[in-house]
Design an enzyme around this catalytic site. Structure first.
Site, PDB file in Angstrom:
ATOM      1  N   GLU A  78       7.996   1.218   4.916  1.00 51.49           N
ATOM      2  CA  GLU A  78       7.295   0.168   5.650  1.00 51.49           C
ATOM      3  C   GLU A  78       7.550  -1.227   5.213  1.00 51.49           C
ATOM      4  OE1 GLU A  78       2.864   0.275   6.181  1.00 51.49           O
ATOM      5  OE2 GLU A  78       3.082  -0.898   8.188  1.00 51.49           O
ATOM      6  N   HIS A  89       0.907  -1.426  -0.028  1.00 52.81           N
ATOM      7  CA  HIS A  89      -0.018  -0.128  -0.085  1.00 52.81           C
ATOM      8  C   HIS A  89       0.806   1.099  -0.059  1.00 52.81           C
ATOM      9  CE1 HIS A  89       0.513  -0.773   4.320  1.00 52.81           C
ATOM     10  NE2 HIS A  89       0.621   0.665   4.524  1.00 52.81           N
ATOM     11  N   HIS A 136       3.849   7.183   3.605  1.00 51.89           N
ATOM     12  CA  HIS A 136       4.700   6.043   3.533  1.00 51.89           C
ATOM     13  C   HIS A 136       4.472   5.105   2.533  1.00 51.89           C
ATOM     14  CE1 HIS A 136       1.910   4.222   6.671  1.00 51.89           C
ATOM     15  NE2 HIS A 136       2.213   3.273   5.812  1.00 51.89           N
TER      16      HIS A 136
HETATM   17 CO    CO Z   1       1.212   1.354   6.215  1.00 53.72          CO
END
Ligand code: CO
Length: 134
Positions: free
Chosen positions: A130, A7, A79
Protein backbone atom coordinates in the site's frame (compact mmCIF):
# COMPACT_ATOMS: atom_id res chain seq x y z
CA UNK A 1 10.14 7.65 -3.87
CA UNK A 2 8.95 5.69 -0.82
CA UNK A 3 9.52 7.19 2.61
CA UNK A 4 8.61 5.99 6.08
CA UNK A 5 7.01 2.67 6.87
CA UNK A 6 3.53 3.89 7.80
CA UNK A 7 2.14 0.57 9.00
CA UNK A 8 2.22 -3.16 8.71
CA UNK A 9 -1.20 -4.80 8.59
CA UNK A 10 -1.89 -8.21 10.09
CA UNK A 11 -5.17 -10.01 9.43
CA UNK A 12 -6.46 -11.73 12.57
CA UNK A 13 -9.29 -14.25 13.03
CA UNK A 14 -10.04 -12.92 16.56
CA UNK A 15 -9.58 -9.17 17.04
CA UNK A 16 -9.95 -9.20 20.84
CA UNK A 17 -7.39 -12.00 21.16
CA UNK A 18 -5.00 -10.16 18.83
CA UNK A 19 -5.40 -6.92 20.81
CA UNK A 20 -4.79 -8.77 24.10
CA UNK A 21 -1.68 -10.40 22.68
CA UNK A 22 -0.18 -7.07 21.62
CA UNK A 23 -1.27 -5.22 24.79
CA UNK A 24 -0.65 -7.81 27.50
CA UNK A 25 1.95 -10.20 26.11
CA UNK A 26 3.99 -7.80 23.98
CA UNK A 27 3.34 -4.74 26.16
CA UNK A 28 2.38 -2.37 23.35
CA UNK A 29 -0.01 0.60 23.27
CA UNK A 30 -3.22 -0.69 21.66
CA UNK A 31 -6.34 1.25 20.55
CA UNK A 32 -9.97 0.33 20.94
CA UNK A 33 -11.43 -1.49 17.89
CA UNK A 34 -12.40 0.96 15.14
CA UNK A 35 -15.03 -0.22 12.63
CA UNK A 36 -14.45 1.07 9.09
CA UNK A 37 -17.52 -0.23 7.20
CA UNK A 38 -16.57 1.50 3.95
CA UNK A 39 -13.34 -0.55 3.93
CA UNK A 40 -14.93 -3.78 5.16
CA UNK A 41 -12.67 -4.02 8.20
CA UNK A 42 -12.50 -3.42 11.90
CA UNK A 43 -9.02 -2.31 12.94
CA UNK A 44 -7.03 -2.14 16.14
CA UNK A 45 -4.01 0.16 15.97
CA UNK A 46 -0.86 -0.83 17.78
CA UNK A 47 1.38 2.21 18.21
CA UNK A 48 5.11 1.55 18.28
CA UNK A 49 7.81 4.21 18.63
CA UNK A 50 8.70 4.07 14.92
CA UNK A 51 5.56 2.81 13.15
CA UNK A 52 2.11 1.29 13.62
CA UNK A 53 0.79 -2.23 13.36
CA UNK A 54 -2.82 -2.58 12.25
CA UNK A 55 -4.75 -5.64 13.25
CA UNK A 56 -7.45 -6.19 10.62
CA UNK A 57 -10.62 -8.21 11.02
CA UNK A 58 -13.36 -8.65 8.40
CA UNK A 59 -16.45 -6.46 8.70
CA UNK A 60 -19.51 -7.10 6.55
CA UNK A 61 -20.25 -9.58 3.80
CA UNK A 62 -17.65 -8.75 1.14
CA UNK A 63 -14.66 -7.80 3.24
CA UNK A 64 -11.33 -7.95 1.42
CA UNK A 65 -9.90 -9.65 4.52
CA UNK A 66 -12.35 -12.58 4.58
CA UNK A 67 -10.75 -14.46 1.67
CA UNK A 68 -7.29 -13.92 3.12
CA UNK A 69 -8.39 -15.50 6.41
CA UNK A 70 -9.97 -18.42 4.54
CA UNK A 71 -6.52 -19.15 3.11
CA UNK A 72 -4.69 -18.23 6.33
CA UNK A 73 -7.02 -19.33 9.15
CA UNK A 74 -4.63 -18.38 11.95
CA UNK A 75 -4.03 -14.94 10.41
CA UNK A 76 -0.96 -13.47 8.76
CA UNK A 77 0.79 -10.41 7.42
CA UNK A 78 -1.65 -8.86 4.95
CA UNK A 79 0.12 -5.77 3.59
CA UNK A 80 2.86 -3.25 4.17
CA UNK A 81 2.28 0.48 3.79
CA UNK A 82 4.92 2.97 2.74
CA UNK A 83 4.48 6.73 2.69
CA UNK A 84 4.91 8.77 -0.48
CA UNK A 85 4.88 12.55 -0.87
CA UNK A 86 2.74 12.66 -4.02
CA UNK A 87 0.43 9.73 -4.75
CA UNK A 88 -0.39 10.86 -8.32
CA UNK A 89 3.28 11.15 -9.21
CA UNK A 90 3.90 7.73 -7.63
CA UNK A 91 1.03 6.18 -9.63
CA UNK A 92 2.37 7.68 -12.84
CA UNK A 93 5.89 6.37 -12.22
CA UNK A 94 4.59 2.89 -11.33
CA UNK A 95 2.39 2.69 -14.44
CA UNK A 96 5.35 3.79 -16.56
CA UNK A 97 7.44 0.98 -15.05
CA UNK A 98 4.70 -1.59 -15.72
CA UNK A 99 3.65 -2.21 -12.11
CA UNK A 100 0.02 -3.19 -11.66
CA UNK A 101 -2.09 -0.93 -9.44
CA UNK A 102 -5.08 -2.81 -8.03
CA UNK A 103 -8.64 -1.73 -8.76
CA UNK A 104 -9.10 0.89 -11.45
CA UNK A 105 -5.57 2.17 -11.00
CA UNK A 106 -6.62 5.42 -9.36
CA UNK A 107 -5.78 6.38 -5.76
CA UNK A 108 -8.65 6.01 -3.27
CA UNK A 109 -9.22 7.49 0.17
CA UNK A 110 -7.84 4.92 2.59
CA UNK A 111 -8.53 3.94 6.18
CA UNK A 112 -6.74 7.03 7.54
CA UNK A 113 -8.58 9.51 5.31
CA UNK A 114 -5.57 9.93 3.01
CA UNK A 115 -5.15 8.87 -0.63
CA UNK A 116 -3.81 5.34 -1.02
CA UNK A 117 -3.23 2.77 -3.72
CA UNK A 118 -2.40 -0.92 -3.62
CA UNK A 119 0.18 -2.67 -5.81
CA UNK A 120 -0.04 -6.21 -7.09
CA UNK A 121 1.90 -8.60 -4.83
CA UNK A 122 3.29 -10.49 -7.84
CA UNK A 123 5.10 -7.32 -8.92
CA UNK A 124 6.53 -6.64 -5.44
CA UNK A 125 8.30 -9.72 -4.09
CA UNK A 126 5.06 -11.47 -3.14
CA UNK A 127 3.95 -8.74 -0.71
CA UNK A 128 0.82 -6.62 -1.08
CA UNK A 129 2.09 -3.03 -0.96
CA UNK A 130 0.00 0.00 0.00
CA UNK A 131 1.24 3.49 -0.76
CA UNK A 132 -0.21 6.32 1.31
CA UNK A 133 0.25 10.00 0.66
CA UNK A 134 1.84 11.33 3.84
CO1 CO B 1 -3.15 -0.36 5.28
Amino acid sequence: MIGKLNHLAIAVPDLAAGARLYRDTLGAQVSEPLPLPEHGVTTVFVTLPNTQIELLHPLGADSPIAKFLEKNPSGGIHHICYEVQDIQAAAQRLRRDGARILGDGEPKIGAHGKPVLFLHPKDFCGALVELEQA
